[in-house]
Design a protein around this motif. Structure first.
Motif, PDB file in Angstrom:
ATOM      1  N   THR A   1       0.828  -1.209   0.000  1.00 60.02           N
ATOM      2  CA  THR A   1       0.000   0.000   0.000  1.00 60.02           C
ATOM      3  C   THR A   1       0.864   1.261   0.000  1.00 60.02           C
ATOM      4  O   THR A   1       0.600   2.205  -0.731  1.00 60.02           O
ATOM      5  CB  THR A   1      -0.917   0.020   1.246  1.00 60.02           C
ATOM      6  N   GLY A   2       1.921   1.238   0.839  1.00 59.29           N
ATOM      7  CA  GLY A   2       2.736   2.441   0.999  1.00 59.29           C
ATOM      8  C   GLY A   2       3.530   2.803  -0.248  1.00 59.29           C
ATOM      9  O   GLY A   2       3.604   3.983  -0.620  1.00 59.29           O
ATOM     10  N   ILE A   3       4.112   1.808  -0.920  1.00 53.35           N
ATOM     11  CA  ILE A   3       4.975   2.115  -2.073  1.00 53.35           C
ATOM     12  C   ILE A   3       4.201   2.798  -3.205  1.00 53.35           C
ATOM     13  O   ILE A   3       4.636   3.840  -3.700  1.00 53.35           O
ATOM     14  CB  ILE A   3       5.734   0.846  -2.537  1.00 53.35           C
ATOM     15  N   PRO A   4       3.043   2.264  -3.641  1.00 50.48           N
ATOM     16  CA  PRO A   4       2.321   2.998  -4.694  1.00 50.48           C
ATOM     17  C   PRO A   4       1.913   4.417  -4.275  1.00 50.48           C
ATOM     18  O   PRO A   4       1.957   5.336  -5.092  1.00 50.48           O
ATOM     19  CB  PRO A   4       1.079   2.146  -4.961  1.00 50.48           C
ATOM     20  N   ILE A   5       1.538   4.586  -2.998  1.00 56.52           N
ATOM     21  CA  ILE A   5       1.123   5.917  -2.548  1.00 56.52           C
ATOM     22  C   ILE A   5       2.298   6.897  -2.625  1.00 56.52           C
ATOM     23  O   ILE A   5       2.158   8.020  -3.121  1.00 56.52           O
ATOM     24  CB  ILE A   5       0.554   5.855  -1.112  1.00 56.52           C
ATOM     25  N   VAL A   6       3.482   6.442  -2.164  1.00 55.05           N
ATOM     26  CA  VAL A   6       4.663   7.314  -2.217  1.00 55.05           C
ATOM     27  C   VAL A   6       5.034   7.623  -3.669  1.00 55.05           C
ATOM     28  O   VAL A   6       5.311   8.777  -4.014  1.00 55.05           O
ATOM     29  CB  VAL A   6       5.850   6.661  -1.472  1.00 55.05           C
ATOM     30  N   LEU A   7       5.006   6.606  -4.528  1.00 53.82           N
ATOM     31  CA  LEU A   7       5.355   6.833  -5.945  1.00 53.82           C
ATOM     32  C   LEU A   7       4.405   7.861  -6.569  1.00 53.82           C
ATOM     33  O   LEU A   7       4.842   8.767  -7.286  1.00 53.82           O
ATOM     34  CB  LEU A   7       5.300   5.517  -6.725  1.00 53.82           C
ATOM     35  N   GLU A   8       3.111   7.724  -6.289  1.00 59.18           N
ATOM     36  CA  GLU A   8       2.122   8.674  -6.817  1.00 59.18           C
ATOM     37  C   GLU A   8       2.434  10.095  -6.340  1.00 59.18           C
ATOM     38  O   GLU A   8       2.396  11.045  -7.125  1.00 59.18           O
ATOM     39  CB  GLU A   8       0.724   8.234  -6.369  1.00 59.18           C
ATOM     40  N   ARG A   9       2.774  10.231  -5.054  1.00 56.34           N
ATOM     41  CA  ARG A   9       3.057  11.553  -4.490  1.00 56.34           C
ATOM     42  C   ARG A   9       4.255  12.221  -5.159  1.00 56.34           C
ATOM     43  O   ARG A   9       4.276  13.424  -5.373  1.00 56.34           O
ATOM     44  CB  ARG A   9       3.355  11.445  -2.975  1.00 56.34           C
ATOM     45  N   ILE A  10       5.286  11.394  -5.492  1.00 53.95           N
ATOM     46  CA  ILE A  10       6.481  12.001  -6.097  1.00 53.95           C
ATOM     47  C   ILE A  10       6.398  11.995  -7.623  1.00 53.95           C
ATOM     48  O   ILE A  10       7.369  12.290  -8.310  1.00 53.95           O
ATOM     49  CB  ILE A  10       7.794  11.330  -5.625  1.00 53.95           C
ATOM     50  N   GLY A  11       5.207  11.679  -8.148  1.00 54.80           N
ATOM     51  CA  GLY A  11       4.976  11.865  -9.580  1.00 54.80           C
ATOM     52  C   GLY A  11       5.420  10.727 -10.479  1.00 54.80           C
ATOM     53  O   GLY A  11       5.608  10.915 -11.675  1.00 54.80           O
ATOM     54  N   ILE A  12       5.607   9.517  -9.922  1.00 54.85           N
ATOM     55  CA  ILE A  12       5.936   8.354 -10.755  1.00 54.85           C
ATOM     56  C   ILE A  12       4.688   7.485 -10.862  1.00 54.85           C
ATOM     57  O   ILE A  12       3.975   7.288  -9.875  1.00 54.85           O
ATOM     58  CB  ILE A  12       7.095   7.551 -10.128  1.00 54.85           C
ATOM     59  N   ASP A  13       4.399   6.980 -12.070  1.00 54.59           N
ATOM     60  CA  ASP A  13       3.215   6.153 -12.252  1.00 54.59           C
ATOM     61  C   ASP A  13       3.326   4.899 -11.381  1.00 54.59           C
ATOM     62  O   ASP A  13       4.183   4.053 -11.622  1.00 54.59           O
ATOM     63  CB  ASP A  13       3.082   5.757 -13.723  1.00 54.59           C
ATOM     64  N   PRO A  14       2.445   4.763 -10.369  1.00 54.30           N
ATOM     65  CA  PRO A  14       2.583   3.610  -9.474  1.00 54.30           C
ATOM     66  C   PRO A  14       2.370   2.275 -10.190  1.00 54.30           C
ATOM     67  O   PRO A  14       2.935   1.260  -9.775  1.00 54.30           O
ATOM     68  CB  PRO A  14       1.515   3.848  -8.398  1.00 54.30           C
ATOM     69  N   ALA A  15       1.576   2.274 -11.273  1.00 46.56           N
ATOM     70  CA  ALA A  15       1.359   1.025 -12.000  1.00 46.56           C
ATOM     71  C   ALA A  15       2.665   0.530 -12.601  1.00 46.56           C
ATOM     72  O   ALA A  15       2.914  -0.663 -12.731  1.00 46.56           O
ATOM     73  CB  ALA A  15       0.313   1.217 -13.093  1.00 46.56           C
ATOM     74  N   LEU A  16       3.523   1.468 -12.978  1.00 37.92           N
ATOM     75  CA  LEU A  16       4.754   1.117 -13.685  1.00 37.92           C
ATOM     76  C   LEU A  16       5.799   0.523 -12.762  1.00 37.92           C
ATOM     77  O   LEU A  16       6.470  -0.442 -13.094  1.00 37.92           O
ATOM     78  CB  LEU A  16       5.310   2.380 -14.353  1.00 37.92           C
ATOM     79  N   ALA A  17       5.982   1.110 -11.570  1.00 32.26           N
ATOM     80  CA  ALA A  17       7.172   0.800 -10.783  1.00 32.26           C
ATOM     81  C   ALA A  17       6.898   0.034  -9.493  1.00 32.26           C
ATOM     82  O   ALA A  17       7.809  -0.555  -8.920  1.00 32.26           O
ATOM     83  CB  ALA A  17       7.889   2.109 -10.460  1.00 32.26           C
ATOM     84  N   SER A  18       5.637   0.026  -9.031  1.00 34.69           N
ATOM     85  CA  SER A  18       5.382  -0.551  -7.713  1.00 34.69           C
ATOM     86  C   SER A  18       5.750  -2.028  -7.622  1.00 34.69           C
ATOM     87  O   SER A  18       6.310  -2.475  -6.626  1.00 34.69           O
ATOM     88  CB  SER A  18       3.905  -0.389  -7.342  1.00 34.69           C
ATOM     89  N   GLY A  19       5.407  -2.794  -8.674  1.00 35.14           N
ATOM     90  CA  GLY A  19       5.591  -4.240  -8.629  1.00 35.14           C
ATOM     91  C   GLY A  19       7.025  -4.633  -8.290  1.00 35.14           C
ATOM     92  O   GLY A  19       7.265  -5.465  -7.411  1.00 35.14           O
ATOM     93  N   ALA A  20       7.993  -4.009  -8.964  1.00 31.15           N
ATOM     94  CA  ALA A  20       9.391  -4.336  -8.732  1.00 31.15           C
ATOM     95  C   ALA A  20       9.786  -4.060  -7.286  1.00 31.15           C
ATOM     96  O   ALA A  20      10.410  -4.894  -6.625  1.00 31.15           O
ATOM     97  CB  ALA A  20      10.279  -3.534  -9.680  1.00 31.15           C
ATOM     98  N   PHE A  21       9.382  -2.892  -6.784  1.00 34.31           N
ATOM     99  CA  PHE A  21       9.738  -2.530  -5.409  1.00 34.31           C
ATOM    100  C   PHE A  21       9.117  -3.495  -4.396  1.00 34.31           C
ATOM    101  O   PHE A  21       9.779  -3.969  -3.477  1.00 34.31           O
ATOM    102  CB  PHE A  21       9.268  -1.107  -5.086  1.00 34.31           C
ATOM    103  N   VAL A  22       7.822  -3.747  -4.566  1.00 37.03           N
ATOM    104  CA  VAL A  22       7.108  -4.535  -3.557  1.00 37.03           C
ATOM    105  C   VAL A  22       7.651  -5.952  -3.485  1.00 37.03           C
ATOM    106  O   VAL A  22       7.913  -6.474  -2.396  1.00 37.03           O
ATOM    107  CB  VAL A  22       5.585  -4.535  -3.832  1.00 37.03           C
TER     108      VAL A  22
END
Lengths: 465, 465
Positions: B423-444
């Motif tokens: 939950t936290g990683i996509p929210i942070v990515l969205e806040r800093i302007g990165i598409d959460p759909a694109l990058a969240s999976g790798a991080f999580v």
């Protein structure tokens, strides 16, 4: 809304992204807190029903109950339509019978059906009792059609004209029809033959610009689709998007016109189906909502995790076959997750493309073999590229050329299998009537885990022991 | 289309699911094979441009070239509009200049823009040269707006009326306007103030049913949204779906009406954005198409696999820290993928819900902490449930209560972390302007892999050695 845009342009600019600002939400909750009904109504007045529904979904159950009680008879039927079904029954239970009756009576029959289909029997009765007799009949008729069918989606109010009419006759007829018998919004007149079979659409724009004596027949649109009442709503939404339909007639088993579906409803269905696909691919129950309770969420997530546990144990059983090799060469334990992980990711890529292409009807009998061949070859090429990389990593890290060769070979094998399973499994599931979005993920990662561990540890046992 | 439905009802029944049957495709390819132009035209005649585009996407490049050459001047501009951009340049290169010119001239300016934006400069020039001067100007103007903006989506032909007009004046104006200056399809008249600022919409249905002397002002719709020309097309599509808009005006920086967007274009955008999200979540380039070549597909899949390789190696480095424990207790190697896999799946569930809720604007400042708390608690509860199961499995399988306790504890830790990271990683990515759909999976999954291996092997080293 319109008024708001005109008189308070700065508000429009602020809510650029079409969500309520946290400040607006706080102001509304504060009005609820201090029991200031006049202020609450003033704050809610400029909001669209869809935004009020979003607000109710986002605040907690306690605030929701207080807000609804205070808002009371201002509560609009449209808010009920826009609410997510996960909290709709809770909200309906909070409304007083008089408010509920008033709210439901304002709605079109298709909206009432939409609300009713997700409610418990007792609540259904309450709402049906609130309706006038003719509306109640219409709603009960609609509920007799299968769930997720065109019959549930359509509105019954239609504007039709016989084939032999002229533009003038159609316009006069429209003017003479009482407001109540017309749909809220309509964009076409549907031309019907004497058996009430729809034969074409005339847009209101053309009707208005043509001479009164022009026959309607001369104005028919090129694109025209008719939906049987039992047609799946997903197919309806697909056809609207594919053929750029704005509205389309619905017919009964005898082909007689009984209703009309408009593009805004089709768009909502398309949106829901996409959401369901995305959630299913991740193993989340497609009925999930952000307003679900912890208990509901836990229960919805559990089944997929249980399936995953079984497949993970199956993969562990494969690993257990190679205990001897693992106990002698600890590097195998260190490296084996890499092979499985790369296969899992490559498989998920292939699978997602296949599931989407099946949903958009782009993957058909005409290109299925070409696509499978492509995915396998892509797996092979990417497999070889990452095999070289991992071979070098294995060699440098553990100083063993044989280990590098083993991991490289396992990588190629697993990524080819990933391409094959990622494409083949969804296609087979679709053919046998199982939603590929729902089940493919579990199958594909099981295959890539098992093949990954087996290929890597098996080759290692052969070559290195 | 309409004719086809009427005269050949059995064809309609056969293609229930709105795809060309394999038989139809074979018949068309046979006509191409034997060079029978008349037969080809006869077979293609009843098809909608969208279906012809699908056909061209599904057959191979060789058949595609032969079909287009044989079809020649029957080739319609609408087919170009409907074609996936992945093969559009290939198809345009196959058309003779005369056919291309004819095809492009038929199209509305927004469709030409849509085609042009994905083409190479040389092909852009060819098409611009094919247009008449006024159209060329309109297209070049539209191309000056940012990509994916309302300006690219809108059509420039609008139907407007000043605030003081009556119904009669509006109808007379509509009748007097030459066909060419009107949009192909329109559903509203946009009322504007003297500075050309849009102030409201009147539906054609209401216009037609009202008395000639009624002021237009009395007929305005409740819901009315205006889009600045630079507004992102995704936001436009969201607003259409949220507020059930059918058409909406687009304004320039001074707020003056310069175009109109209709719901069918918004629906197409919504569909594309969903597709992109689904593909990005699986680590597939969102421009991917089923008609991509093997080379293009390999190149599009590679970056995500490379990212995954790096994260998988990072996880292996964690495992390598526990070589001593692994070499002494081989059961650890057997069981460790289970902990990582369960965490990865739970994390993907949380992450998908978060990414979707961000996209649909349901996850906002008002409920973000409640949602994070919920996901963590759900992770905890499911973690405990599966910890008990795995504790028992570990005990029964390897006969060690301590091993059961270790895997159970690691499971709880990893699933709580999965809920938090998912939950936290996509929210942070969205806040800093990165598409959460694109990058969240790798991080999580990196987080759940590393935490899973570390918790399990670390606890094991502490407790069992």
């Amino acid at each position: 809304m319109a008024e708001d845009v005109m008189t308070q342009p700065e508000t429009e600019a602020e809510r650029e992204d079409y969500t309520l600002s946290q400040r607006d939400v706080s102001a509304i909750l504060y009005a609820v807190e201090i029991d200031d009904r006049a202020k609450l109504i003033e704050l809610m007045e400029p909001l669209h029903a869809a935004d009020i529904a979003d607000l109710l979904e986002q605040i907690n159950a306690f605030d929701r109950a207080r807000l609804i009680r205070l808002y009371d008879r201002e509560f609009d039927g449209d808010i009920l339509s826009e609410l997510d079904e996960s909290i709709r029954d809770e909200v309906i239970a909070l409304l007083s019978p008089a408010v509920l009756q008033e709210a439901v009576r304002e709605l079109d029959s298709d909206d009432v059906v939409d609300i009713l289909e997700d409610l418990q029997d007792a609540q259904q009765e309450t709402i049906l009792d609130a309706l006038e007799d003719t509306d109640r009949l219409a709603v009960e008729q609609a509920l007799s059609y299968p769930e997720y069918s065109a019959g549930r989606l359509m509105q019954r109010e239609v504007v039709m004209a016989p084939e032999h009419w002229t533009v003038g006759e159609a316009i006069d007829h429209l003017r003479a029809t009482p407001e109540n018998d017309l749909p809220d919004q309509f964009y076409h007149i549907i031309m019907v033959d004497p058996r009430l079979h729809p034969v074409g659409n005339v847009t209101l724009g053309k009707l208005m610009r043509s001479k009164r004596e022009t026959p309607l027949k001369a104005l028919l649109e090129d694109t025209f689709e008719v939906f049987p009442v039992t047609r799946d709503e997903g197919d309806v939404a697909y056809a609207f998007n594919q053929y750029h339909l704005i509205s389309a007639p619905v017919v009964d088993e005898e082909g007689r016109l009984i209703g009309v579906i408009t593009i805004d409803d089709a768009m909502a269905v398309l949106d829901e189906e996409h959401d369901e696909d995305i959630l299913r691919l991740a193993g989340v129950d497609s009925e999930s909502a952000l307003s679900d309770s912890i208990r509901a969420t836990t229960r919805r997530r559990l089944p997929w995790l249980a399936v995953n546990l079984v497949t993970a144990i199956a993969a562990s059983l494969v690993i257990a076959q190679f205990e001897v090799a693992l106990s002698q060469i600890v590097a195998l334990a260190v490296l084996m997750p890499i092979v499985a992980s790369m296969g899992g990711n490559a498989g998920t890529q292939s699978l997602t493309v296949a599931v989407r292409s099946l949903a958009t009807k782009d993957l058909t009998g005409s290109n299925v073999w070409r696509v499978i061949r492509r995915e396998v070859l892509v797996g092979l090429i990417n497999g070889v590229i990452f095999a070289v990389v991992m071979g070098i990593v294995g060699l440098v890290w553990f100083g063993s050329p044989a280990l590098g060769y083993v991991i490289a070979s396992a990588m190629v094998v697993n990524m080819v299998v990933a391409g094959l399973a990622g494409t083949g499994i969804p296609i087979v599931l679709e053919r046998i009537g199982i939603d590929p979005a729902l089940a493919s993920g579990a199958f594909v990662t099981t295959v890539t885990d098992i093949v990954g561990f087996f290929a890597f540890l098996g080759l290692a046992a052969l070559v290195l022991l």
